[in-house]
Design a protein around this motif. Structure first.
Motif, PDB file in Angstrom:
ATOM      1  N   SER A 535      28.593  43.916  64.110  1.00 19.73           N
ATOM      2  CA  SER A 535      29.055  45.094  64.841  1.00 19.73           C
ATOM      3  C   SER A 535      29.418  46.222  63.884  1.00 19.73           C
ATOM      4  O   SER A 535      29.053  47.389  64.104  1.00 19.73           O
ATOM      5  CB  SER A 535      30.259  44.717  65.706  1.00 19.73           C
ATOM      6  OG  SER A 535      30.790  45.855  66.354  1.00 19.73           O
ATOM      7  N   ASN A 536      30.149  45.904  62.797  1.00 20.51           N
ATOM      8  CA  ASN A 536      30.529  46.923  61.817  1.00 20.51           C
ATOM      9  C   ASN A 536      29.306  47.463  61.065  1.00 20.51           C
ATOM     10  O   ASN A 536      29.217  48.664  60.778  1.00 20.51           O
ATOM     11  CB  ASN A 536      31.534  46.349  60.817  1.00 20.51           C
ATOM     12  CG  ASN A 536      32.916  46.186  61.419  1.00 20.51           C
ATOM     13  OD1 ASN A 536      33.271  46.860  62.377  1.00 20.51           O
ATOM     14  ND2 ASN A 536      33.693  45.263  60.860  1.00 20.51           N
ATOM     15  N   ALA A 537      28.367  46.549  60.726  1.00 16.41           N
ATOM     16  CA  ALA A 537      27.166  46.985  60.009  1.00 16.41           C
ATOM     17  C   ALA A 537      26.348  47.960  60.853  1.00 16.41           C
ATOM     18  O   ALA A 537      25.841  48.977  60.341  1.00 16.41           O
ATOM     19  CB  ALA A 537      26.326  45.774  59.620  1.00 16.41           C
ATOM     20  N   ILE A 538      26.205  47.683  62.131  1.00 17.98           N
ATOM     21  CA  ILE A 538      25.461  48.585  63.033  1.00 17.98           C
ATOM     22  C   ILE A 538      26.237  49.870  63.248  1.00 17.98           C
ATOM     23  O   ILE A 538      25.673  50.979  63.228  1.00 17.98           O
ATOM     24  CB  ILE A 538      25.195  47.879  64.374  1.00 17.98           C
ATOM     25  CG1 ILE A 538      24.288  46.657  64.160  1.00 17.98           C
ATOM     26  CG2 ILE A 538      24.588  48.843  65.387  1.00 17.98           C
ATOM     27  CD1 ILE A 538      24.168  45.760  65.369  1.00 17.98           C
ATOM     28  N   LYS A 539      27.544  49.736  63.435  1.00 18.27           N
ATOM     29  CA  LYS A 539      28.397  50.898  63.734  1.00 18.27           C
ATOM     30  C   LYS A 539      28.349  51.940  62.620  1.00 18.27           C
ATOM     31  O   LYS A 539      28.295  53.147  62.877  1.00 18.27           O
ATOM     32  CB  LYS A 539      29.827  50.404  63.948  1.00 18.27           C
ATOM     33  CG  LYS A 539      30.864  51.493  64.148  1.00 18.27           C
ATOM     34  CD  LYS A 539      32.249  50.861  64.299  1.00 18.27           C
ATOM     35  CE  LYS A 539      33.335  51.925  64.349  1.00 18.27           C
ATOM     36  NZ  LYS A 539      34.681  51.329  64.456  1.00 18.27           N
ATOM     37  N   GLY A 566      24.925  51.907  55.094  1.00 21.25           N
ATOM     38  CA  GLY A 566      25.587  52.938  55.882  1.00 21.25           C
ATOM     39  C   GLY A 566      26.535  53.791  55.068  1.00 21.25           C
ATOM     40  O   GLY A 566      26.379  53.949  53.850  1.00 21.25           O
ATOM     41  N   VAL A 567      27.588  54.294  55.740  1.00 19.87           N
ATOM     42  CA  VAL A 567      28.499  55.248  55.103  1.00 19.87           C
ATOM     43  C   VAL A 567      29.449  54.577  54.115  1.00 19.87           C
ATOM     44  O   VAL A 567      30.050  55.249  53.277  1.00 19.87           O
ATOM     45  CB  VAL A 567      29.304  56.018  56.175  1.00 19.87           C
ATOM     46  CG1 VAL A 567      28.385  56.827  57.064  1.00 19.87           C
ATOM     47  CG2 VAL A 567      30.140  55.046  57.009  1.00 19.87           C
ATOM     48  N   GLY A 568      29.606  53.266  54.204  1.00 21.97           N
ATOM     49  CA  GLY A 568      30.486  52.561  53.273  1.00 21.97           C
ATOM     50  C   GLY A 568      31.962  52.680  53.643  1.00 21.97           C
ATOM     51  O   GLY A 568      32.338  53.315  54.637  1.00 21.97           O
ATOM     52  N   MET A 569      32.811  52.031  52.832  1.00 24.08           N
ATOM     53  CA  MET A 569      34.254  52.029  53.053  1.00 24.08           C
ATOM     54  C   MET A 569      34.957  52.761  51.909  1.00 24.08           C
ATOM     55  O   MET A 569      34.528  52.675  50.751  1.00 24.08           O
ATOM     56  CB  MET A 569      34.792  50.594  53.135  1.00 24.08           C
ATOM     57  CG  MET A 569      34.247  49.780  54.276  1.00 24.08           C
ATOM     58  SD  MET A 569      34.800  48.052  54.223  1.00 24.08           S
ATOM     59  CE  MET A 569      36.566  48.239  54.424  1.00 24.08           C
ATOM     60  N   SER A 570      36.063  53.420  52.239  1.00 23.66           N
ATOM     61  CA  SER A 570      36.840  54.116  51.221  1.00 23.66           C
ATOM     62  C   SER A 570      37.618  53.100  50.373  1.00 23.66           C
ATOM     63  O   SER A 570      37.914  51.991  50.840  1.00 23.66           O
ATOM     64  CB  SER A 570      37.812  55.096  51.869  1.00 23.66           C
ATOM     65  OG  SER A 570      38.810  54.385  52.595  1.00 23.66           O
ATOM     66  N   GLY A 598      38.697  43.861  63.525  1.00 21.44           N
ATOM     67  CA  GLY A 598      37.679  42.863  63.231  1.00 21.44           C
ATOM     68  C   GLY A 598      37.792  42.263  61.845  1.00 21.44           C
ATOM     69  O   GLY A 598      37.645  41.054  61.668  1.00 21.44           O
ATOM     70  N   LEU A 599      38.045  43.113  60.832  1.00 20.72           N
ATOM     71  CA  LEU A 599      38.153  42.608  59.463  1.00 20.72           C
ATOM     72  C   LEU A 599      39.298  41.616  59.310  1.00 20.72           C
ATOM     73  O   LEU A 599      39.194  40.624  58.579  1.00 20.72           O
ATOM     74  CB  LEU A 599      38.326  43.772  58.487  1.00 20.72           C
ATOM     75  CG  LEU A 599      37.086  44.647  58.255  1.00 20.72           C
ATOM     76  CD1 LEU A 599      37.406  45.794  57.314  1.00 20.72           C
ATOM     77  CD2 LEU A 599      35.933  43.822  57.701  1.00 20.72           C
TER      78      LEU A 599
END
Length: 642
Positions: A535-539, A566-570, A598-599
């Motif tokens: 879900s996070n990968a698609i989001k 994708g946009v990645g995490m800070s 979710g994490l």
């Protein structure tokens, strides 16, 4: 002529040494030494002997004192170890002054048994000592003393017949007044007793208000140590002044009770648990050994087996000290603060006990410090333990607060479950009712109204469920695990995301080992781990993005890797994840909304599976090749995984 001179020289030597021998064990009092008013240690000036077999005071053998083999003692400290024999001390006093002299003849140890003062005519002048009730002879001190009077130019011979069931070690002092010896000791004992009584009173009040069992064991331990010290100092007899009974006579009983209470207190203070049943049996056997010594000390058996049991209690006390230090060392890895404080406190007692025994056995000089080393060590120990008890009390308060907090959370959880079952019933009823109406194919306008109600009810249900999920996180527990094929589980998980993948035109590449399996709960693995990661990968993937999923094994682990571009995490979000802090939800590339929960679920369940989660990410709002997030699920490898 030479023969005559040789004979004369031999006769001279015989006469000289025959007359000089008694002077080796003579106490000569001159006018100068008397006027100085000093406490003189005369231990090295007395003569010493032990009763031969069959020699007994009860058999009127006093008339046969001359058969005793007296020898000059020639030591400044008298060490009378455990023995059934009567030990004899002979004094030869010579008053060289021209006036009468009065002195106190003192044995400066409270543990001295029974001392019979006998004159040169075999007459018992006085009986004194720790095994003789104080009421039977006048004594204003815990140190036994005989008031000696010598007329001008008088020579006098006295005997002490000493019987003791203790290790009686000390000095024989010729003093102007016995209170000059006892007064400094009395001040130390009064200071010690006052401090311990204040500590007892404080902890008694604490126990009354808290009812914590630990304080009960602590009170028993402190009380037994206080009575033990007062017993070896002879103060219990002096203060209670019993007519036909001496408390000091039963020192072994106080020693045994102290050992039992010390070991019991240590185990409770450190929360010590036995490693195995053998250790448990040794522990209680150790306590049983001291209980047996306590019972034996109340009977005449101790007097007959004094040499054996006396050394047994001394050896047992040393072993008890080592055993308690062992418990402190063994619990150090589980509770460093309490164990460190306890070991520090008992290091004082350990040093004190060995110093005291060293003094009693003659290895360490007897002085004001060594005579009171147990009192000093006990005060230092109690001061250190008070710090530990204060810290432990704070820990208990934190534990109680945590228990109360958990109880409140449990109550809140149960309340939420009740609300959930109640609040979901109405929306579900509405959904079912309107669904039936749609199935009945009523007019179109009515169907649109029903669809609006279904949408409203469904959104309400989702809000309630999200709230409950947040409250339930730490209470979730996977069901019974089973063998789960990783490839099949991922294929099943991707079915739920087919529409989302198609809407964003995202491609998924699978590079999975079809033989790898995991011993986990299938429902949790798919719904709470794989689904959340997908879900996070698609989001956070861009339109026409790519997601790569692979699996492989090492000698110790099975790794499942999800990589998106994708946009990645800070860095802040990554730091919050690794520090178990709250992860704030962010919008997806198509403005998708999430809970940020979710994490935390993934991390919590991986820990329950005995695994770990590793996340690496490079943040960028542009569509670049080297950006995105990689999530690695690391599971422990077992024999059936391959």
């Amino acid at each position: 002529m030479p023969k005559f001179l040789n004979l004369f020289f031999i006769i001279f030597l015989l006469v000289h040494f025959t007359r000089s021998a008694p002077s080796l064990a003579s106490v000569i009092i001159t006018e100068t030494s008397h006027n100085q008013g000093i406490n003189q240690n005369i231990t090295h000036l007395v003569e010493f002997a032990e009763s031969p077999p069959g020699f007994s005071l009860e058999k009127d053998d006093l008339r046969d004192i001359d058969i005793l083999n007296f020898k000059p003692y020639q030591k400044s400290f008298m060490n009378l170890t455990y023995s059934k024999k009567t030990r004899w001390v002979r004094f030869h006093f010579i008053n060289n002054s021209n006036f009468e002299i009065s002195k106190d003849l003192v044995f400066n140890t409270p543990l001295n048994g029974s001392i019979y003062v006998i004159d040169e005519n075999a007459k018992v002048l006085e009986t004194m000592g720790s095994s003789v009730p104080l009421k039977s002879y006048f004594q204003n001190s815990n140190l036994p003393s005989y008031h000696l009077k010598l007329k001008a130019r008088e020579n006098k011979i006295l005997y002490w017949a000493i019987r003791t069931r203790h290790n009686a070690s000390g000095e024989i002092i010729l003093s102007d007044a016995v209170h000059t010896l006892a007064h400094p000791q009395d001040l130390v004992i009064l200071f010690y007793t006052g401090g311990i009584l204040a500590l007892l009173f404080f902890n008694l009040l604490t126990y009354i208000f808290t009812r914590e069992a630990f304080y009960k064991y602590y009170l028993f331990y402190v009380s037994s140590f206080l009575f033990f010290v007062l017993c070896i100092k002879g103060k219990l007899d002096q203060w209670f002044y019993l007519p036909n009974f001496t408390i000091t006579h039963y020192l072994i009983c106080f020693s045994s009770v102290l050992a039992i209470n010390s070991v019991t207190f240590t185990r409770n203070f450190l929360n010590y648990s036995f490693a195995n049943s053998v250790h448990r049996y040794l522990h209680y056997g150790f306590l049983g050994f001291f209980a047996l010594l306590f019972i034996t000390g109340l009977t005449p058996v101790y007097d007959y087996l004094n040499p054996i049991l006396g050394h047994a209690i001394d050896f047992g006390i040393i072993i008890a000290c080592l055993y308690m230090i062992f418990m402190g060392i063994r619990t150090y890895q589980f509770n460093k603060i309490f164990s460190t404080i306890y070991l520090l406190s008992w290091s004082f007692i350990f040093i004190g006990v060995f110093s005291w025994f060293g003094m009693k056995w003659g290895y360490i000089p007897s002085n004001m410090i060594t005579q009171n080393i147990l009192l000093i060590a006990n005060l230092l120990e109690m001061s250190t333990l008070s710090l530990g008890i204060s810290i432990r009390q704070l820990e208990w308060q934190k534990e109680k607060s945590l228990i109360s907090q958990k109880a409140a959370e449990k109550e809140k959880f149960e309340r939420l479950l009740k609300v959930l079952t109640h609040d979901l019933s109405n929306p579900l009823t509405l959904v079912l009712a309107n669904t039936k109406r749609l199935m009945a194919r009523d007019e179109l306008t009515y169907q649109n109204q029903s669809l609006d109600k279904i949408l409203l009810a469904t959104e309400n249900m989702k809000k309630v469920l999200n709230k409950v999920r947040e409250e339930q996180l730490l209470n979730l527990t996977p069901e019974t695990p089973g063998r789960v094929n990783i490839l099949e589980a991922l294929q099943y998980s991707m079915i739920f995301f087919e529409d989302q993948l198609q809407n964003k035109h995202i491609k998924v590449e699978l590079n999975l080992n079809s033989d790898l399996t995991l011993n986990v709960d299938r429902t949790v693995l798919i719904n709470n781990i794989f689904n959340n990661i997908l879900s996070n990968a698609i989001k956070f993937s861009h339109l026409q993005g790519l997601i790569k999923i692979s699996s492989f094994s090492t000698n110790k682990e099975i790794i499942v890797e999800f990589k998106d571009y994708g946009v990645g995490m800070s860095p802040e979000l990554l730091n919050n994840f690794y520090n178990d802090s709250a992860v704030v939800s962010t919008l997806g590339t198509s403005q998708e909304v999430g809970s940020g929960f979710g994490l935390r679920l993934i991390q919590e369940y991986m820990r329950k599976f005995g695994g770990n989660v590793e996340i690496t990410s490079k943040q960028s709002m542009q569509d670049q090749i080297d950006q995105g997030t990689t999530v690695r699920l690391i599971f422990p490898l077992d024999k059936k995984s391959l």
